[in-house]
Write a protein that holds these residues in place. Structure first.
Motif, PDB file in Angstrom:
ATOM      1  N   THR A 134       0.791  -1.304   0.005  1.00 37.71           N
ATOM      2  CA  THR A 134      -0.059   0.053   0.155  1.00 37.71           C
ATOM      3  C   THR A 134       0.807   1.275  -0.141  1.00 37.71           C
ATOM      4  N   TYR A 135       0.601   2.186  -0.843  1.00 37.70           N
ATOM      5  CA  TYR A 135       1.182   3.435  -0.707  1.00 37.70           C
ATOM      6  C   TYR A 135       0.359   4.336   0.369  1.00 37.70           C
ATOM      7  N   GLY A 136       0.723   4.909   1.112  1.00 39.11           N
ATOM      8  CA  GLY A 136       0.356   5.820   2.243  1.00 39.11           C
ATOM      9  C   GLY A 136      -0.382   4.988   3.371  1.00 39.11           C
ATOM     10  N   GLY A 167      -8.388   8.408   0.836  1.00 36.97           N
ATOM     11  CA  GLY A 167      -6.818   8.377   1.054  1.00 36.97           C
ATOM     12  C   GLY A 167      -6.350   9.351  -0.274  1.00 36.97           C
ATOM     13  N   GLY A 168      -6.946   9.453  -1.193  1.00 35.56           N
ATOM     14  CA  GLY A 168      -6.551   9.990  -2.432  1.00 35.56           C
ATOM     15  C   GLY A 168      -6.037   9.294  -3.585  1.00 35.56           C
ATOM     16  N   TYR A 169      -5.913   8.025  -3.299  1.00 37.05           N
ATOM     17  CA  TYR A 169      -5.264   7.001  -4.536  1.00 37.05           C
ATOM     18  C   TYR A 169      -6.388   7.117  -5.591  1.00 37.05           C
ATOM     19  N   THR A 170      -5.804   7.079  -6.877  1.00 42.38           N
ATOM     20  CA  THR A 170      -6.357   6.918  -8.048  1.00 42.38           C
ATOM     21  C   THR A 170      -5.889   5.958  -8.978  1.00 42.38           C
ATOM     22  N   PHE A 224      -2.861  -6.028 -10.168  1.00 40.61           N
ATOM     23  CA  PHE A 224      -3.462  -5.847  -9.054  1.00 40.61           C
ATOM     24  C   PHE A 224      -3.413  -4.337  -8.478  1.00 40.61           C
ATOM     25  N   TRP A 225      -2.702  -3.325  -9.085  1.00 39.27           N
ATOM     26  CA  TRP A 225      -2.616  -1.917  -8.601  1.00 39.27           C
ATOM     27  C   TRP A 225      -3.777  -1.336  -9.465  1.00 39.27           C
ATOM     28  N   LYS A 226      -4.671  -1.975 -10.167  1.00 36.88           N
ATOM     29  CA  LYS A 226      -5.821  -1.490 -10.804  1.00 36.88           C
ATOM     30  C   LYS A 226      -7.025  -1.910  -9.930  1.00 36.88           C
ATOM     31  N   SER A 227      -6.763  -2.912  -9.179  1.00 36.69           N
ATOM     32  CA  SER A 227      -7.854  -3.460  -8.186  1.00 36.69           C
ATOM     33  C   SER A 227      -7.974  -2.403  -7.035  1.00 36.69           C
ATOM     34  N   ALA A 228      -8.176  -1.250  -7.085  1.00 34.95           N
ATOM     35  CA  ALA A 228      -8.004  -0.223  -6.130  1.00 34.95           C
ATOM     36  C   ALA A 228      -8.517  -0.505  -4.628  1.00 34.95           C
ATOM     37  N   LYS A 229      -7.915  -0.271  -3.722  1.00 33.83           N
ATOM     38  CA  LYS A 229      -8.518  -0.400  -2.156  1.00 33.83           C
ATOM     39  C   LYS A 229      -9.365   0.784  -1.809  1.00 33.83           C
ATOM     40  N   TRP A 230     -10.132   0.655  -1.039  1.00 37.40           N
ATOM     41  CA  TRP A 230     -10.841   1.717  -0.319  1.00 37.40           C
ATOM     42  C   TRP A 230     -11.648   2.533  -1.154  1.00 37.40           C
ATOM     43  N   VAL A 231     -12.383   2.051  -2.159  1.00 35.38           N
ATOM     44  CA  VAL A 231     -12.987   2.882  -3.561  1.00 35.38           C
ATOM     45  C   VAL A 231     -13.959   3.969  -2.908  1.00 35.38           C
ATOM     46  N   PRO A 235      -4.250   9.273 -16.669  1.00 29.89           N
ATOM     47  CA  PRO A 235      -3.326   8.504 -15.780  1.00 29.89           C
ATOM     48  C   PRO A 235      -3.862   8.879 -14.302  1.00 29.89           C
ATOM     49  N   GLY A 236      -3.982   7.745 -13.368  1.00 31.45           N
ATOM     50  CA  GLY A 236      -4.136   7.769 -12.451  1.00 31.45           C
ATOM     51  C   GLY A 236      -2.777   7.809 -11.463  1.00 31.45           C
ATOM     52  N   PHE A 237      -2.760   7.802 -10.031  1.00 31.63           N
ATOM     53  CA  PHE A 237      -1.437   7.804  -9.454  1.00 31.63           C
ATOM     54  C   PHE A 237      -0.181   7.146  -9.884  1.00 31.63           C
ATOM     55  N   TRP A 238      -0.233   5.594  -9.889  1.00 36.11           N
ATOM     56  CA  TRP A 238       0.741   4.984 -10.319  1.00 36.11           C
ATOM     57  C   TRP A 238       1.136   5.287 -11.801  1.00 36.11           C
ATOM     58  N   GLU A 239       0.093   5.478 -12.703  1.00 32.22           N
ATOM     59  CA  GLU A 239       0.309   5.611 -14.056  1.00 32.22           C
ATOM     60  C   GLU A 239       0.994   7.062 -14.355  1.00 32.22           C
ATOM     61  N   ARG A 240       0.714   8.050 -13.456  1.00 30.95           N
ATOM     62  CA  ARG A 240       1.501   9.108 -13.620  1.00 30.95           C
ATOM     63  C   ARG A 240       3.023   9.127 -12.992  1.00 30.95           C
ATOM     64  N   ASN A 241       3.246   7.924 -12.449  1.00 37.78           N
ATOM     65  CA  ASN A 241       4.595   7.650 -11.892  1.00 37.78           C
ATOM     66  C   ASN A 241       5.490   6.481 -12.683  1.00 37.78           C
ATOM     67  N   GLY A 242       5.000   6.295 -13.827  1.00 39.45           N
ATOM     68  CA  GLY A 242       5.817   5.374 -14.671  1.00 39.45           C
ATOM     69  C   GLY A 242       5.285   4.081 -14.824  1.00 39.45           C
ATOM     70  N   TYR A 243       4.039   3.719 -14.225  1.00 38.21           N
ATOM     71  CA  TYR A 243       3.404   2.404 -14.512  1.00 38.21           C
ATOM     72  C   TYR A 243       2.649   2.629 -15.764  1.00 38.21           C
ATOM     73  N   HIS A 244       2.592   1.266 -16.234  1.00 38.99           N
ATOM     74  CA  HIS A 244       1.705   1.353 -17.676  1.00 38.99           C
ATOM     75  C   HIS A 244       0.301   1.616 -17.643  1.00 38.99           C
TER      76      HIS A 244
END
Length: 196
Positions: free
Chosen positions: A30-32, A112-115, A156-163, A174-183
């Protein structure tokens, strides 16, 4: 080094994507900070290119519930086979939305702000769930409880927690990880881990 909790798939296991190791555990990544949420306070907000509305926890529980068993694959190279989830299927949820035909993608928002982003074809699939139960027990908060998205055909990063909501978009963003280099998509069988 795989360690004692991970093992390379043996033989010709077509269920395991390239570069993955099997685990019987359920690693927590988990990030954060992990939010503490009570089910009765959960709301799923619908926004963007759809008629605005809010689903309460009780409204979600009143919808038909579905159970699926499938494999999950994390971008950090672990796979867990035969996981069983219960929740509201995304196609069931979509039956209760009024969507603009221009919507081609979804931004998933979380407490928590994740996207994270999904194309409509990847979002509105029979196996995708807003899940509240894992292996017959309420979903633990470290794994996204009380409610998470499960998109088993993508990493599984696409299976977002705490929707907390779904924002429908005309253009994939792009969401959070996509803005940070993920596909942008994340197909494990194509090893779409990072943006080229």
């Amino acid at each position: 080094m795989l360690g004692k909790f991970f093992k390379k798939p043996s033989g010709d296991n077509s269920r395991v994507p390239p570069g993955q190791s099997l685990t019987e555990r359920f690693p927590v990544l988990t990030y954060g900070p992990v939010p503490t949420l009570k089910p009765e306070n959960i709301e799923i907000r619908i926004s963007g290119l759809a008629e605005s509305r809010i689903f309460t926890w009780h409204e979600l529980m009143d919808l038909p519930q579905t159970t699926h068993t499938y494999d999950i694959h994390c971008v950090t190279h672990w796979s867990k086979l035969d996981t069983t989830w219960t929740g509201v299927s995304i196609p069931t949820l979509m039956q209760h939305l009024k969507l603009d035909p221009a919507a081609t993608a979804v931004m998933v928002h979380c407490y928590g702000g994740y996207t994270t982003n999904l194309l409509m074809d990847d979002f509105n699939r029979d196996l995708n769930l807003l899940a509240h139960t894992f292996d017959g027990k309420p979903l633990e908060k470290d794994h996204g409880g009380p409610l998470r998205l499960v998109v088993p055909h993508l990493y599984f990063w696409k299976s977002a927690k705490w929707v907390s909501g779904f924002e429908f978009l005309s253009i994939d963003q792009p969401g959070f990880w996509e803005r940070n280099g993920y596909h942008m998509r994340g197909d494990p069988f194509k090893e779409e881990r990072f943006d080229d």
